[in-house]
Design a protein around this motif. Structure first.
Motif, mmCIF file in Angstrom:
data_model
loop_
_atom_site.group_PDB
_atom_site.id
_atom_site.type_symbol
_atom_site.label_atom_id
_atom_site.label_comp_id
_atom_site.label_asym_id
_atom_site.label_seq_id
_atom_site.Cartn_x
_atom_site.Cartn_y
_atom_site.Cartn_z
ATOM 1 N N ALA A 155 -43.249 -15.561 -28.866
ATOM 2 C CA ALA A 155 -44.746 -15.303 -28.775
ATOM 3 C C ALA A 155 -45.072 -14.974 -30.240
ATOM 4 C CB ALA A 155 -44.891 -13.978 -27.763
ATOM 5 N N ALA A 156 -46.442 -15.091 -30.474
ATOM 6 C CA ALA A 156 -46.914 -14.988 -31.989
ATOM 7 C C ALA A 156 -47.795 -13.671 -31.658
ATOM 8 C CB ALA A 156 -47.781 -16.180 -32.335
ATOM 9 N N VAL A 157 -47.813 -12.892 -32.543
ATOM 10 C CA VAL A 157 -48.580 -11.677 -32.700
ATOM 11 C C VAL A 157 -49.072 -11.703 -34.219
ATOM 12 C CG1 VAL A 157 -48.687 -9.246 -32.826
ATOM 13 C CG2 VAL A 157 -47.292 -10.412 -31.254
ATOM 14 N N THR A 171 -48.812 -1.404 -32.222
ATOM 15 C CA THR A 171 -47.454 -1.561 -32.896
ATOM 16 C C THR A 171 -46.263 -0.919 -31.849
ATOM 17 O OG1 THR A 171 -48.421 -1.555 -35.068
ATOM 18 C CG2 THR A 171 -45.953 -1.214 -34.819
ATOM 19 N N ASP A 172 -46.607 0.057 -31.338
ATOM 20 C CA ASP A 172 -45.894 0.776 -30.298
ATOM 21 C C ASP A 172 -45.484 -0.028 -29.161
ATOM 22 O OD1 ASP A 172 -48.741 1.550 -29.764
ATOM 23 O OD2 ASP A 172 -47.769 2.590 -28.081
ATOM 24 N N LEU A 173 -46.315 -0.935 -28.798
ATOM 25 C CA LEU A 173 -46.018 -1.815 -27.745
ATOM 26 C C LEU A 173 -45.072 -3.048 -27.783
ATOM 27 C CD1 LEU A 173 -49.591 -2.272 -26.345
ATOM 28 C CD2 LEU A 173 -48.064 -0.742 -25.451
ATOM 29 N N LEU A 174 -44.736 -3.152 -29.189
ATOM 30 C CA LEU A 174 -44.057 -4.216 -29.502
ATOM 31 C C LEU A 174 -42.477 -4.171 -28.921
ATOM 32 C CD1 LEU A 174 -45.113 -5.017 -33.245
ATOM 33 C CD2 LEU A 174 -45.860 -6.170 -30.985
ATOM 34 N N PRO A 175 -41.926 -3.068 -28.874
ATOM 35 C CA PRO A 175 -40.458 -3.162 -28.392
ATOM 36 C C PRO A 175 -40.563 -3.611 -26.803
ATOM 37 C CG PRO A 175 -40.677 -1.132 -29.760
ATOM 38 C CD PRO A 175 -42.058 -1.805 -29.620
ATOM 39 N N ALA A 198 -36.922 -0.175 -32.970
ATOM 40 C CA ALA A 198 -35.548 -0.336 -32.542
ATOM 41 C C ALA A 198 -35.519 -1.581 -31.818
ATOM 42 C CB ALA A 198 -35.349 1.008 -31.643
ATOM 43 N N VAL A 199 -35.495 -2.779 -32.357
ATOM 44 C CA VAL A 199 -35.472 -4.108 -31.570
ATOM 45 C C VAL A 199 -34.468 -4.954 -32.293
ATOM 46 C CG1 VAL A 199 -36.906 -6.260 -31.144
ATOM 47 C CG2 VAL A 199 -38.057 -3.981 -31.303
ATOM 48 N N THR A 228 -52.542 -7.534 -29.167
ATOM 49 C CA THR A 228 -51.881 -6.064 -28.843
ATOM 50 C C THR A 228 -52.788 -4.873 -29.182
ATOM 51 O OG1 THR A 228 -50.898 -5.929 -31.179
ATOM 52 C CG2 THR A 228 -49.702 -6.837 -29.266
ATOM 53 N N SER A 229 -53.888 -5.315 -29.900
ATOM 54 C CA SER A 229 -54.793 -4.222 -30.517
ATOM 55 C C SER A 229 -55.566 -3.315 -29.268
ATOM 56 C CB SER A 229 -56.012 -4.703 -31.244
ATOM 57 O OG SER A 229 -55.396 -5.315 -32.449
ATOM 58 N N ARG A 230 -55.403 -2.059 -29.422
ATOM 59 C CA ARG A 230 -56.281 -0.984 -28.455
ATOM 60 C C ARG A 230 -57.575 -0.861 -28.959
ATOM 61 N NH1 ARG A 230 -51.005 1.503 -28.631
ATOM 62 N NH2 ARG A 230 -50.340 1.806 -26.388
#
Length: 252
Positions: A155-157, A171-175, A198-199, A228-230
């Motif tokens: 997946a691309a971000v 960013t906190d959602l990435l893990p 931690a990934v 992913t933006s909030r």
């Protein structure tokens, strides 16, 4: 027209300078935030011209496009003219308001010299601009063409400054997302992500500030685009991903 505009947001400026005008882009020796000049990683037309502050004092400018509060003083100092008084000017507000969305006053609220142009109707609704004139000119992108192949099962971000902007850009959602699919994160200042999250290395790859055409090719090879933006304006990377033909998943 001869338009003075700072290179603040690369993708937006890429679209803006496609018109049939002359675009004067301030440039400083260090190419810092107040004088980036022409883009290094975007392909801009010849009408986008670099000018030094010293040159601006002798140049006839038809309109000034302000994008940050400090641009007002820079314009006065460098052109020796007052935006909205001696030369027409508009203020393009790229951002959503914060920290309190409904009550955040805009820096140019309650003045009549410089109209405030928002890039989304949402932003216009939430910014408190008082009696200042406001308009909406929605975000747009230069169509990169349908390049999607989806050959990579990743997946691309696309995000700039994910460590500094953290929750605002998700960013906190990435893990958690990386457990569903391996992620490839493109953008500026993404190289610190592996040290902050931690990934497992194979689940998160970063691609630092690729030239735009190269980034489009690489993003189009990924299976899906994840936005992913909030709390940002409508992301130009999301629009580009849709033009590229990627399936998109957006935070809601």
């Amino acid at each position: 027209m001869r338009i003075l505009v700072w290179h603040v947001h690369g993708s937006w400026t890429t679209s803006f300078v496609q018109g049939g005008h002359e675009y004067l882009l301030p440039v400083l020796a260090d190419r810092g935030p107040d004088g980036r000049g022409r883009a290094r990683t975007w392909n801009w037309p010849a009408g986008a011209v670099e000018v030094t502050p010293e040159e601006l004092a002798d140049v006839d400018v038809d309109v000034i496009v302000l994008q940050r509060p400090q641009d007002l003083e820079l314009a006065r100092a460098w052109t020796l003219r007052r935006p909205g008084v001696d030369v027409p000017a508009v203020y393009v507000e790229h951002n959503t308001p914060g920290p309190s969305a409904a009550t955040t006053r805009h820096p140019l609220a309650d003045q009549s010299a410089v109209p405030i142009v928002h890039v989304t109707h949402f932003n216009r609704l939430f910014w408190d601009c008082g009696s200042a004139r406001t308009e909406v000119v929605e975000h747009g992108v230069v169509d990169p063409g349908h390049l999607y192949s989806g050959e990579w099962a990743r997946a691309a971000v696309v995000v700039n400054d994910p460590v500094r902007r953290w929750r605002a850009v998700g960013t906190d959602l990435l893990p958690a997302l990386s457990r569903a699919a391996p992620l490839d994160v493109f953008g500026m200042n993404v190289h610190d992500l592996p040290d902050r999250l931690a990934v497992a290395p194979e689940r998160l790859w970063t691609f630092e500030d690729l030239p735009q055409t190269a980034m489009h090719r690489e993003v189009a090879r990924r299976r899906v685009y994840v936005h992913t933006s909030r709390w940002t304006s409508l992301g130009l990377s999301l629009l580009e991903a849709m033009h590229l033909g990627l399936p998109v998943v957006a935070l809601a």
